[in-house]
Each structure stands twice: as structure tokens, then as C-alpha cells.
Motif scaffolding. Structure first.
Motif, mmCIF file in Angstrom:
data_model
loop_
_atom_site.group_PDB
_atom_site.id
_atom_site.type_symbol
_atom_site.label_atom_id
_atom_site.label_comp_id
_atom_site.label_asym_id
_atom_site.label_seq_id
_atom_site.Cartn_x
_atom_site.Cartn_y
_atom_site.Cartn_z
ATOM 1 N N UNK A 34 40.704 35.684 25.200
ATOM 2 C CA UNK A 34 41.639 36.950 25.989
ATOM 3 C C UNK A 34 41.764 35.810 27.895
ATOM 4 N N UNK A 35 40.759 35.398 27.642
ATOM 5 C CA UNK A 35 40.485 34.430 28.992
ATOM 6 C C UNK A 35 41.645 33.323 28.998
ATOM 7 N N UNK A 36 42.006 32.894 28.167
ATOM 8 C CA UNK A 36 42.573 32.108 27.909
ATOM 9 C C UNK A 36 44.308 32.177 27.902
ATOM 10 N N UNK A 37 44.023 33.617 27.035
ATOM 11 C CA UNK A 37 45.023 33.766 27.178
ATOM 12 C C UNK A 37 46.154 34.354 28.627
ATOM 13 N N UNK A 38 45.524 35.418 28.881
ATOM 14 C CA UNK A 38 46.184 35.731 30.029
ATOM 15 C C UNK A 38 45.606 35.522 31.076
ATOM 16 N N UNK A 39 44.522 34.662 31.613
ATOM 17 C CA UNK A 39 43.861 34.153 33.120
ATOM 18 C C UNK A 39 44.420 32.712 32.930
ATOM 19 N N UNK A 40 45.199 31.930 32.324
ATOM 20 C CA UNK A 40 44.656 30.914 31.320
ATOM 21 C C UNK A 40 44.709 29.606 33.134
ATOM 22 N N UNK A 41 44.260 29.624 34.224
ATOM 23 C CA UNK A 41 44.089 29.226 35.676
ATOM 24 C C UNK A 41 43.186 29.544 36.094
ATOM 25 N N UNK A 42 42.961 30.450 36.004
ATOM 26 C CA UNK A 42 41.997 30.250 36.468
ATOM 27 C C UNK A 42 40.269 30.157 35.865
ATOM 28 N N UNK A 43 39.231 29.328 36.996
ATOM 29 C CA UNK A 43 37.982 28.739 36.123
ATOM 30 C C UNK A 43 36.580 29.956 35.109
ATOM 31 N N UNK A 44 36.825 29.558 34.679
ATOM 32 C CA UNK A 44 35.321 30.466 33.870
ATOM 33 C C UNK A 44 33.946 29.863 34.019
ATOM 34 N N UNK A 103 33.706 35.160 45.912
ATOM 35 C CA UNK A 103 34.693 34.474 46.036
ATOM 36 C C UNK A 103 36.112 35.017 45.424
ATOM 37 N N UNK A 104 37.680 35.193 45.597
ATOM 38 C CA UNK A 104 38.284 35.900 44.923
ATOM 39 C C UNK A 104 38.635 34.651 43.392
ATOM 40 N N UNK A 105 39.420 35.928 42.742
ATOM 41 C CA UNK A 105 40.165 35.264 41.168
ATOM 42 C C UNK A 105 39.092 34.247 40.274
ATOM 43 N N UNK A 106 37.726 34.793 40.120
ATOM 44 C CA UNK A 106 36.698 33.533 39.046
ATOM 45 C C UNK A 106 36.666 34.539 38.008
ATOM 46 N N UNK A 107 36.226 34.167 36.703
ATOM 47 C CA UNK A 107 36.344 34.882 35.214
ATOM 48 C C UNK A 107 34.854 34.599 35.334
ATOM 49 N N UNK A 165 29.899 40.007 28.465
ATOM 50 C CA UNK A 165 31.120 40.548 28.991
ATOM 51 C C UNK A 165 31.732 39.931 29.819
ATOM 52 N N UNK A 166 32.780 39.770 30.495
ATOM 53 C CA UNK A 166 33.721 39.620 31.081
ATOM 54 C C UNK A 166 34.038 40.224 32.020
ATOM 55 N N UNK A 167 34.064 39.558 33.218
ATOM 56 C CA UNK A 167 34.213 39.690 34.684
ATOM 57 C C UNK A 167 35.599 38.990 35.206
ATOM 58 N N UNK A 168 35.925 39.105 35.828
ATOM 59 C CA UNK A 168 36.787 39.299 36.919
ATOM 60 C C UNK A 168 37.020 39.745 38.291
ATOM 61 N N UNK A 169 36.068 38.790 39.311
ATOM 62 C CA UNK A 169 36.583 39.257 40.595
ATOM 63 C C UNK A 169 37.730 39.768 41.186
#
Length: 475
Positions: free
Chosen positions: A394-404, A437-441, A468-472
Motif C-alpha cells: 500500500x505504501x509503495x503503491x499509493x505513496x512511492x515518493x514518501x520515506x518509510x 514533520x509532514x509527509x512521512x510514513x 499499522x501504517x501512519x502518515x503525518x
């Protein structure tokens, strides 16, 4: 072979192939489970990609001292050869359990076992829960099972032959040498204890003849060479390995409840005698035959038992008795007792009453139906809850450019499914800072996720029973 024997042979062959098919389906459909499977799967991936073939690594900076490398060599080689997937990692375990079944076939003549009895014994091994799970899980146990089974079969062949076979003598000592690279001293203990228990119930003449046939200088030299070929380079290139592995993993782990020195996991503190509960669960539907055998043969106290039956009972009971007083155990410690129990079951089967046989047939049929339904529907669904695979996808598909990032979660499946491209955070305050910080997984434990989300305005965008997967918040 008579028509009845042919029918029985084909019947058991079909059942075994059916069970193997179910196992292959699960090997293909399931993600790597946290923690054990994902740990050894990630160990194999890092070892293969980093070329750490002398000493497997958990990461570039962390060599894995807890186990010798044989099982990791198998998994990593299969992963490279057959594709970077779960099936490739699990394939060696299936092959090693089948190799253990072939060991019983190799010893069939000395064990006075027909082909039908061998098939029944193999069926027992593959349908007992401990055998079914081990035949296709990324663990070290199937490797140890193959080593112990071959060693015990070769030892029995040497016991029963008039003149020892040179091939068997070389084979025994080669297997013992390989055992040192499979699980170290533990493998030798699981081979030696049944032999000592058998000798304790045997005459001096039998003991003397057995030792005389086992003792073979060319084989002993081969054994020493196999052991030193890996252990010496391992200690030279990784100083301190032997101290941790020999003293920590073989003595402190079992003598110190809740051992704190474990570098790679958590010591398991169980009640004394828990190994017998594990054994009952491990053989499940076959437990009535185990109880029947104990009542019928009265092993260890019945002097009238024939030599072969004594050997098989010693093989079954030795590891169970050994781990009875140990509190730092897991249920796979019962695995090496399974082949001998399967042989005893094959021997007992013709002597069972028709009523007992019918009851067992009902149990077997119920197990096959349950296993089929579970393998196709329930287990794959439950397995996704024990792994971070879907959340990573899910993280790689929906948010490929965000650091995990990962915190307070079983990070092995996270690391495996991200190919190591995850930032592991060890400090709670650092996580709080990160979530500001914004836009972090962030992948964390499901229990901790609501607390983190409420405090720092992060949103839970995916979860299962464990992760669980969180996004800021967006910038």
C-alpha cells in the motif's frame, strides 16, 4: 505385490501428493510471517544480496551468530535461483522434510518395513502439524530434522548389519559433520541422547557391538574436517562468535529462564514440562496412537521389548525427556521425535482393532477436509495479519515518493518487503519528532498506533492485527 497391496500403495501415494499440494499452495500464497519466518527470510535476502556466505548477516553491520549457516545457505541459494519470492525461500524446507522421508525408505530393510508402511510413516510425518508446518516454513528446523533422521537411520543400519557398510560409516560421520553446520551442538545432542537412552536399555554386548561398528577412523577424520572447515574461518573473521554461539546459545539459553543475552530475539520462558503439551499439539490427530503405544509397550520399563522397538522409543522419548525441565523452549523442539513416532505408528497400525482404525480414519478425513479449507481460505487471510506485506505494498503503491519509517513493530517483514529500504527508529522521542514533520510514513505496532496518531495529528491509513501504517499531515 498383491492387488490389495497395490491399492493401498496407490491410496497412500495419492494422499501424500494431496498433502504436498496443499503445502505448496500455502508456500505460494502466504507472506512471510513475523517474527520467525520473516527473520530468517530477511536473513537469507541480506546474505544473498550482500554475499555474506561465510557468516549470514541480518544487516551489513550485524552478523548472525545465533545459528550456523546451512539453512540460510539453502534459503538464500533457492531465493537467487528460483526468484525473489516466498515460495523460493520455503522450498528448501519442503525438500528437506521429503529428504527425511527418504531416509526412512533407505532404512526400510533394516527396519523391517514394507513400502506400504513407509508410505504410512511418511503420511504421518506430513500430516502431523509440526511436520506440515515445518515442510514449507522459512526456519532452521527442517534442516536439523533431515540431519538427525539420516543419522538415526544410519546408526540403526550399523546396529543391525552383520558387517558394517563402509558407505554407511562414511555417511554417518559426514552427516554428523554437516550437523555442526546445521544447528551446532544441539544437533549432536538430539542424535546422541536417543543412542544413550537405547544403550541404557540394552545389554553390554549390544552396546559394545554398536560402538565397534560406529567407530571408523576415516569417517571421524572426515567429520573433523567438515566441522573445522567452517568454524575456524568463522571465528577468525568474526571474533567472539564461538563464545556467543557455544556458551550462550547452547547453555545459557536453556539453563537461564528468560535469558537476557539473546542478541537476536527474546528468550522463551515456559512452564516446566511444557514440551509434552507441545508434543501433543505437534502430533494432534495421531495422539491416540501415541497414547496407545505408551500403554501397550511401556517403553523404558519393559525389558521384553524387541531391539528395534526400543530404538524407536528411545528416539521419540529422548528429546522430550531432555526438554522436560527446560523452560526456554518452543514447540519445534519436538520435531526430531516425529520420524520415529511415524515409524511406530506404521508398526502399530496393523495391530489396532477395527473400531480404533475406523475412529482414526474419521480423524484423518476430518483433518484433510479442515486442512484443505484452511489452506485455501483461512490460513492465507490470517497470515496477512502476521505480516507487513500488504501495508508495504500500500505504501509503495499509493505513496512511492514518501520515506518509510518503522518503530515498535516486528520489523523483519517490513525490512524484507522493502528490501531493506526502511528507516528503523529505536527511540520514542525520535518518533514524536518524526511525526511532527509532514509527509512521512510510519509502520508501528497496532496497539501503539492510536496513541501516536492522537498525539501528533498523524492518520492511520492501514492496519492489520499486528501492524499499522501512519502518515503525518500534509505540508
Amino acid at each position: 505385490m498383491s492387488r490389495t497391496q497395490t491399492k493401498a500403495f496407490l491410496y497412500f501415494t495419492a494422499l501424500i501428493l494431496f498433502v504436498i499440494t496443499l503445502r505448496i499452495i500455502l508456500m505460494t500464497s502466504m507472506p512471510l510471517l513475523d517474527t520467525t519466518e520473516a527473520r530468517y527470510g530477511e536473513l537469507a535476502r541480506v546474505t544473498a544480496t550482500g554475499h555474506y556466505w561465510l557468516m549470514p548477516h541480518m544487516s551489513a553491520s550485524q552478523p548472525f551468530f545465533a545459528k550456523p549457516p546451512l539453512a540460510t545457505w539453502f534459503a538464500a541459494s533457492s531465493w537467487l535461483a528460483f526468484g525473489h519470492n516466498e515460495f523460493a525461500l520455503r522450498l528448501p524446507s519442503l525438500l528437506l522434510v521429503l529428504l527425511s522421508c527418504l531416509a526412512l525408505l533407505y532404512g526400510a530393510q533394516s527396519l523391517k518395513m514394507t513400502r506400504q508402511q513407509w508410505l504410512l510413516a511418511s503420511f504421518v510425518m506430513l500430516t502431523a502439524p509440526i511436520g506440515f508446518i515445518s515442510a514449507g516454513a522459512v526456519m532452521t528446523d527442517a534442516t536439523q530434522l533431515a540431519v538427525v533422521t539420516w543419522a538415526m537411520v544410519l546408526l540403526w543400519r550399523l546396529q543391525t548389519c552383520a558387517e558394517p557398510s563402509t558407505l554407511d560409516q562414511y555417511g554417518l560421520w559426514a552427516v554428523l559433520g554437516i550437523g555442526a553446520i546445521a544447528k551446532g551442538l544441539a544437533t549432536w545432542v538430539l542424535i546422541g541422547l536417543p543412542v544413550l537412552l537405547f544403550w541404557a536399555c540394552s545389554s553390554r554386548a549390544i552396546i559394545y557391538q554398536h560402538i565397534k561398528k560406529i567407530w571408523f577412523w576415516p569417517g571421524i577424520l572426515l567429520f573433523i574436517g567438515l566441522v573445522l572447515a567452517w568454524y575456524i574461518p568463522a571465528e577468525i573473521y568474526y571474533p567472539g562468535f564461538l563464545k556467543y554461539f557455544i556458551i550462550g546459545e547452547h547453555f545459557q539459553r536453556f539453563l537461564e529462564p528468560g535469558w537476557k543475552g539473546d542478541m537476536y530475539g527474546i528468550a522463551h520462558r515456559q512452564a516446566i514440562g511444557m514440551v509434552w503439551v507441545y508434543w501433543a499439539v505437534s502430533i494432534a490427530i495421531w495422539l491416540p496412537i501415541f497414547i496407545h503405544g505408551i500403554v501397550k509397550d511401556k517403553p523404558l520399563i519393559n525389558a521384553s521389548l524387541d531391539t528395534q522397538t526400543k530404538w524407536l522409543w528411545a528416539w521419540v522419548l529422548a528429546p522430550l525427556l531432555f526438554f522436560t525441565l527446560s523452560r526456554n523452549i518452543i514447540w519445534t523442539y519436538t520435531l526430531t521425535a516425529l520420524p520415529a513416532f511415524a515409524l511406530l505408528t506404521a508398526n502399530f497400525w496393523p495391530t489396532l482393532s477395527s473400531r480404533f482404525k475406523k475412529a482414526m480414519q474419521v480423524l484423518i478425513a476430518a483433518w484433510l477436509i479442515l486442512a484443505t479449507v484452511a489452506s485455501l481460505i483461512w490460513i492465507p487471510q490470517q497470515a496477512e495479519n502476521r505480516s507487513a506485506r500488504k501495508l508495504i505494498q500500500q505504501a509503495q503503491s499509493d505513496y512511492p515518493n514518501l520515506p518509510l519509517y518503522a518503530y515498535s513493530s516486528d520489523e523483519f517483514s517490513v525490512s524484507y518487503y522493502t528490501k531493506g529500504n526502511v528507516h528503523v527508529v529505536d527511540d520514542y522521542n525520535a518518533v514524536i519528532t518524526l511525526l511532527q514533520q509532514p509527509d512521512k510514513l510510519l509502520i508501528t505496532s497496532k496497539k501503539l498506533a492510536p496513541q501516536l496518531a492522537a498525539k501528533e495529528q498523524a492518520a492511520i491509513i492501514g492496519s492489520n492485527n499486528y501492524h499499522a501504517l501512519l502518515m503525518t499531515r500534509h505540508q
